[in-house]
Each structure stands twice: as structure tokens, then as C-alpha cells.
Design a protein around this motif. Structure first.
Motif, PDB file in Angstrom:
ATOM      1  N   ASP A  84       0.741  -1.651   0.025  1.00  0.00           N
ATOM      2  CA  ASP A  84       0.299   0.115   0.406  1.00  0.00           C
ATOM      3  C   ASP A  84       0.492   1.177   0.196  1.00  0.00           C
ATOM      4  O   ASP A  84       1.399   1.847   1.089  1.00  0.00           O
ATOM      5  CB  ASP A  84      -1.060   0.465   1.289  1.00  0.00           C
ATOM      6  CG  ASP A  84      -1.150   1.145   1.521  1.00  0.00           C
ATOM      7  OD1 ASP A  84      -1.435   1.974   0.772  1.00  0.00           O
ATOM      8  OD2 ASP A  84      -3.028   0.793   2.232  1.00  0.00           O
ATOM      9  N   ALA A  86       0.181   3.932  -1.361  1.00  0.00           N
ATOM     10  CA  ALA A  86      -0.269   5.464  -0.031  1.00  0.00           C
ATOM     11  C   ALA A  86       0.202   5.291   1.866  1.00  0.00           C
ATOM     12  O   ALA A  86       0.154   5.954   2.322  1.00  0.00           O
ATOM     13  CB  ALA A  86      -1.504   6.099  -0.521  1.00  0.00           C
ATOM     14  N   ALA A  87      -0.186   4.476   1.659  1.00  0.00           N
ATOM     15  CA  ALA A  87      -0.324   4.165   3.721  1.00  0.00           C
ATOM     16  C   ALA A  87       1.494   4.621   3.956  1.00  0.00           C
ATOM     17  O   ALA A  87       2.045   4.840   5.192  1.00  0.00           O
ATOM     18  CB  ALA A  87      -0.567   3.235   3.966  1.00  0.00           C
ATOM     19  N   ASN A  88       2.535   3.795   2.912  1.00  0.00           N
ATOM     20  CA  ASN A  88       3.852   4.291   3.021  1.00  0.00           C
ATOM     21  C   ASN A  88       3.968   5.759   3.203  1.00  0.00           C
ATOM     22  O   ASN A  88       5.091   4.940   3.517  1.00  0.00           O
ATOM     23  CB  ASN A  88       4.635   3.070   2.097  1.00  0.00           C
ATOM     24  CG  ASN A  88       4.596   1.890   2.709  1.00  0.00           C
ATOM     25  OD1 ASN A  88       4.234   1.169   3.477  1.00  0.00           O
ATOM     26  ND2 ASN A  88       4.910   0.607   1.310  1.00  0.00           N
ATOM     27  N   LYS A  90       2.635   8.088   4.146  1.00  0.00           N
ATOM     28  CA  LYS A  90       2.323   8.388   6.056  1.00  0.00           C
ATOM     29  C   LYS A  90       3.314   7.855   6.634  1.00  0.00           C
ATOM     30  O   LYS A  90       3.974   8.142   8.222  1.00  0.00           O
ATOM     31  CB  LYS A  90       1.182   8.078   6.223  1.00  0.00           C
ATOM     32  CG  LYS A  90      -0.149   9.349   5.102  1.00  0.00           C
ATOM     33  CD  LYS A  90      -1.684   8.863   5.626  1.00  0.00           C
ATOM     34  CE  LYS A  90      -2.705   8.846   5.016  1.00  0.00           C
ATOM     35  NZ  LYS A  90      -3.637   8.189   4.510  1.00  0.00           N
ATOM     36  N   GLU A  91       3.214   6.722   6.644  1.00  0.00           N
ATOM     37  CA  GLU A  91       4.245   6.043   8.383  1.00  0.00           C
ATOM     38  C   GLU A  91       5.512   6.647   7.597  1.00  0.00           C
ATOM     39  O   GLU A  91       6.085   6.427   9.282  1.00  0.00           O
ATOM     40  CB  GLU A  91       4.297   4.577   7.756  1.00  0.00           C
ATOM     41  CG  GLU A  91       5.337   3.772   8.354  1.00  0.00           C
ATOM     42  CD  GLU A  91       4.794   3.622  10.006  1.00  0.00           C
ATOM     43  OE1 GLU A  91       3.929   3.950   9.741  1.00  0.00           O
ATOM     44  OE2 GLU A  91       5.759   3.455  10.614  1.00  0.00           O
ATOM     45  N   ARG A  94       6.209   9.632   8.763  1.00  0.00           N
ATOM     46  CA  ARG A  94       5.845   9.560  10.109  1.00  0.00           C
ATOM     47  C   ARG A  94       7.131   9.781  11.280  1.00  0.00           C
ATOM     48  O   ARG A  94       7.750   9.926  12.342  1.00  0.00           O
ATOM     49  CB  ARG A  94       4.632   8.703  11.005  1.00  0.00           C
ATOM     50  CG  ARG A  94       4.120   8.853  11.963  1.00  0.00           C
ATOM     51  CD  ARG A  94       3.086   7.331  12.381  1.00  0.00           C
ATOM     52  NE  ARG A  94       4.027   6.492  12.882  1.00  0.00           N
ATOM     53  CZ  ARG A  94       4.800   5.641  13.199  1.00  0.00           C
ATOM     54  NH1 ARG A  94       5.033   6.128  13.932  1.00  0.00           N
ATOM     55  NH2 ARG A  94       5.196   4.547  12.673  1.00  0.00           N
TER      56      ARG A  94
END
Ligand SMILES: [Zn+2]
Ligand SMILES: [Zn+2]
Length: 118
Positions: A84, A86-88, A90-91, A94
């Protein structure tokens, strides 16, 4: 081992070089028939994208002046795994202040309508 699969230009050099090393480890694991089912299950690696991703990372490494002397060994064709992106993104933002800065800068650039990075 983790394939971030985000645009290499928004990765700090530490994460860029890290993913590159981990790609080589992943191919080593495939060639030694190690069990990578946990990485596949957790969405950390995407086997069908290894070759393209290696080329992308090397191109960005060379753009930054790093020398690449390690061609990717051949490995069996497998297609398992789904990352994923998009999730990566964000991660990565972060957990890494340097990547976060690059990601923010790239978004500003997109808003400015110049280069679309993501
Ligand atoms: Zn390499
Ligand atoms: Zn980083």
C-alpha cells in the motif's frame, strides 16, 4: 525487509539506500528459498515490482552521486505480495523527519504546478 515503493525522490538518502540493500536481501532470500510469507502477508514486499523498483532506486542513487556496483542477481519470477504505497508514504513521513521534509517539499511543488512527484 520492506519495499516502500514511494517516489524515490521523496526519500532521504538513508531510506533510499536502506530500501536498496533490502531489495538485494529479498532477492537473496528468494534464491535461498527462505520463508518470506510473513513479509508478503504484512504487505511489506511486492515481488512483481522488484526489478523495476531496483532500477528506480539505482537511478535516484546515481543522481545523488552514489556508486552502484551490485547488479541484481537473477531470481525466479514470482508475483506475490501487495504494498500500500499511500500508507507507506504516511508511515515514512511519520517515522523520518528527513523524508517528511522531502514529502512536504514535493507537495508544495505539486501545488505550484511544476513537477508532479507523487
Ligand atoms: Zn543494487
Ligand atoms: Zn528517511
Amino acid at each position: 525487509m520492506r519495499m516502500w515503493l514511494v517516489d524515490p525522490r521523496v526519500m532521504c538518502s538513508q531510506h533510499l539506500l536502506g530500501e536498496h540493500v533490502e531489495l538485494h536481501m529479498l532477492v537473496g532470500s528468494l534464491n535461498r528459498d527462505k520463508n518470506i510469507s510473513g513479509f508478503l502477508r504484512d504487505g511489506l514486499v511486492e515481488l512483481r515490482s522488484i526489478r523495476r523498483r531496483h532500477a528506480e532506486l539505482v537511478a535516484e542513487m546515481q543522481r545523488r552521486g552514489f556508486v552502484h556496483k551490485s547488479p541484481l542477481p537473477s531470481f525466479g519470477r514470482r508475483r506475490a505480495g501487495q504494498v500500500d504505497v499511500a500508507a507507506n508514504l504516511k508511515e515514512l513521513a511519520r517515522r523520518c523527519v528527513d523524508c517528511r521534509m522531502l514529502i512536504r517539499t514535493s507537495r508544495r511543488t505539486v501545488i505550484g504546478g511544476k513537477t508532479k512527484l507523487l
